[in-house]
Design a protein around this motif. Structure first.
Motif, mmCIF file in Angstrom:
data_model
loop_
_atom_site.group_PDB
_atom_site.id
_atom_site.type_symbol
_atom_site.label_atom_id
_atom_site.label_comp_id
_atom_site.label_asym_id
_atom_site.label_seq_id
_atom_site.Cartn_x
_atom_site.Cartn_y
_atom_site.Cartn_z
ATOM 1 N N PRO A 1 0.502 -3.298 6.727
ATOM 2 C CA PRO A 1 0.004 -4.042 7.287
ATOM 3 C C PRO A 1 -1.367 -4.348 6.442
ATOM 4 N N ALA A 2 -1.579 -3.810 6.500
ATOM 5 C CA ALA A 2 -3.142 -3.715 5.364
ATOM 6 C C ALA A 2 -3.600 -4.571 4.327
ATOM 7 N N GLU A 3 -2.747 -5.108 3.389
ATOM 8 C CA GLU A 3 -2.836 -5.339 2.135
ATOM 9 C C GLU A 3 -3.047 -6.889 2.746
ATOM 10 N N GLY A 4 -2.071 -7.757 3.661
ATOM 11 C CA GLY A 4 -2.313 -8.955 3.785
ATOM 12 C C GLY A 4 -3.198 -9.124 4.877
ATOM 13 N N PHE A 5 -4.049 -8.354 6.023
ATOM 14 C CA PHE A 5 -4.901 -8.216 6.518
ATOM 15 C C PHE A 5 -6.059 -8.546 5.774
ATOM 16 N N ALA B 1 -3.322 -1.836 -0.910
ATOM 17 C CA ALA B 1 -2.107 -0.750 -1.577
ATOM 18 C C ALA B 1 -0.644 -1.845 -0.606
ATOM 19 N N PRO B 2 0.507 -2.120 -0.592
ATOM 20 C CA PRO B 2 1.621 -2.583 -0.633
ATOM 21 C C PRO B 2 1.780 -1.587 0.763
ATOM 22 N N LEU C 1 7.600 -8.374 -9.385
ATOM 23 C CA LEU C 1 7.883 -9.474 -8.360
ATOM 24 C C LEU C 1 7.195 -8.678 -7.149
ATOM 25 N N GLN C 2 6.887 -7.183 -6.969
ATOM 26 C CA GLN C 2 5.903 -6.187 -5.623
ATOM 27 C C GLN C 2 4.320 -7.013 -6.302
ATOM 28 N N CYS D 1 1.578 -8.623 -4.182
ATOM 29 C CA CYS D 1 0.339 -8.256 -3.999
ATOM 30 C C CYS D 1 0.006 -9.285 -3.971
ATOM 31 N N LEU D 2 -0.618 -10.091 -5.502
ATOM 32 C CA LEU D 2 -1.304 -11.327 -5.748
ATOM 33 C C LEU D 2 -1.332 -12.431 -4.470
#
Length: 353
Positions: free
Chosen positions: A33-37, A28-29, A69-70, A74-75
């Motif tokens: 930083p978890a989603e980006g990692f 989850a956003p 936008l969110q 995420c994608l």
């Protein structure tokens, strides 16, 4: 949500997860930083997209354009064109459900499906049972993520109804929120013999038909039980049933006549004290030696917004309204005062917020 100290940590956790057969990744956003990692780790490991089920979540209440936008962000972070699952993250209040069913949230979810950006929509909830039941009955959602734990099974009937209706059901954090079972106290270890408490908790949920367990791994070793129990969805065996009976019996022996049976007949409280939840923590502290977990949860009360209870036992005014309704004849105001005295301490920082 816990592998947030750097890309190498996430890469190690993801690699271990894939190695033991895990294919459902939930993020989850809101998890820093978890989603980006996770997206970077997926690229580095070159994981084939069809091999994975990917879930992310958006907080409720956002305007339509902001939500769009969110979701696109995420994608992009995950490096995928489509999520398998998009959840409303924390459908905890009636206004959250209203947003998802009839407000801009409904438009957002419809747009996401129509654009082919998500395969199905669902929700996670820390709300009360009536709210969860209304969400499930709406027909809007294809899956749900709920607090379903060996030491808090009150939502199991809702989960089983959802499964019977064809919805996917994910148990939120049975290891951590379920009682810090990765670090069990000696009493609990003895109560669960010959099984490890976390093993017993996982098997209890799997045997109930729960289709996915979230593990919240921060290190590869956190997945050891997942590896050992891969495919272990058969009914509970004789030793597991005996361990569960022993667990119940020893708690009853330690608590005696002060054990709260969690029937919820004491509700509603005129002062909105969450009596069953508070006495559940007392049951765990005294019945299984789970004082560290009980204190951690108790001292989050009032500090986590709509994600957790807002009133602790000090809010009891000793009005006595609950007393004639308790089928066990518990001295509830006295037990609440004892709960507060035993569990209150300086609050700790939450992982998120």
């Amino acid at each position: 949500m816990r592998a947030v100290n750097g890309l190498e940590q996430m890469r190690a956790v993801l690699s271990a997860a894939l190695a033991c057969g895990i294919n459902h990744l939930e993020t989850a956003p809101a998890y820093g930083p978890a989603e980006g990692f996770l997206g970077e780790a997926l690229r580095l490991l070159a994981v084939p997209r069809p091999a994975l089920v990917i879930t992310s979540k958006l907080l409720p209440g956002v305007p339509l354009e902001q939500g769009q936008l969110q979701l696109r962000d995420c994608l992009a972070r995950l490096g995928v064109k489509r999520l398998d699952n998009l959840a409303v993250h924390g459908l905890n209040l009636p206004e959250h459900l209203g947003w998802a069913l009839g407000g801009e949230g409904s438009e957002l979810l419809r747009w996401a499906l129509g654009e082919g950006l998500v395969g199905q929509v669902g929700f996670s909830s820390h709300g009360d049972n009536d709210l969860i039941e209304a969400a499930l009955a709406s027909g809007r959602f294809g899956f749900c993520s709920l607090h379903l734990h060996l030491f808090d099974p009150q939502r199991l009937p809702l989960a089983q109804a959802a499964l019977a209706a064809g919805l996917g059901v994910l148990a939120i954090s049975p290891a951590d929120k379920g009682g810090r079972l990765y670090d069990p106290p000696a009493e609990l270890v003895g109560d669960c013999q010959p099984h490890h408490p976390l093993e017993l908790a996982y098997r209890f949920l799997l045997a109930q038909g729960i289709s996915s367990l979230s593990l919240g791994a921060a290190a590869p070793g956190d997945l050891d039980w997942a590896k050992r129990l891969a495919g272990a969805i058969e009914p509970l065996g004789a030793s597991e049933r005996a361990a569960l009976e022993q667990l119940e019996r020893r708690a009853a022996e330690r608590l005696g006549a002060e054990r709260c049976g969690q029937c919820r007949a004491c509700l509603p409280c005129p002062n909105e004290v969450p009596i069953p939840e508070l006495l559940r923590l007392r049951n765990l502290a005294l019945g299984h030696g789970m004082g560290a977990f009980a204190r951690e949860r108790y001292n989050l009360i009032g500090r986590a917004g709509h994600w957790w209870e807002t009133l602790n036992a000090s809010a009891c005014q000793r009005c006595g309204d609950c007393l004639p309704r308790c089928p066990h004849g518990l001295a509830i105001p006295d037990l609440l005062a004892d709960t507060h005295a035993r569990l209150v301490e300086a609050p700790r920082r939450r992982l998120w917020g």
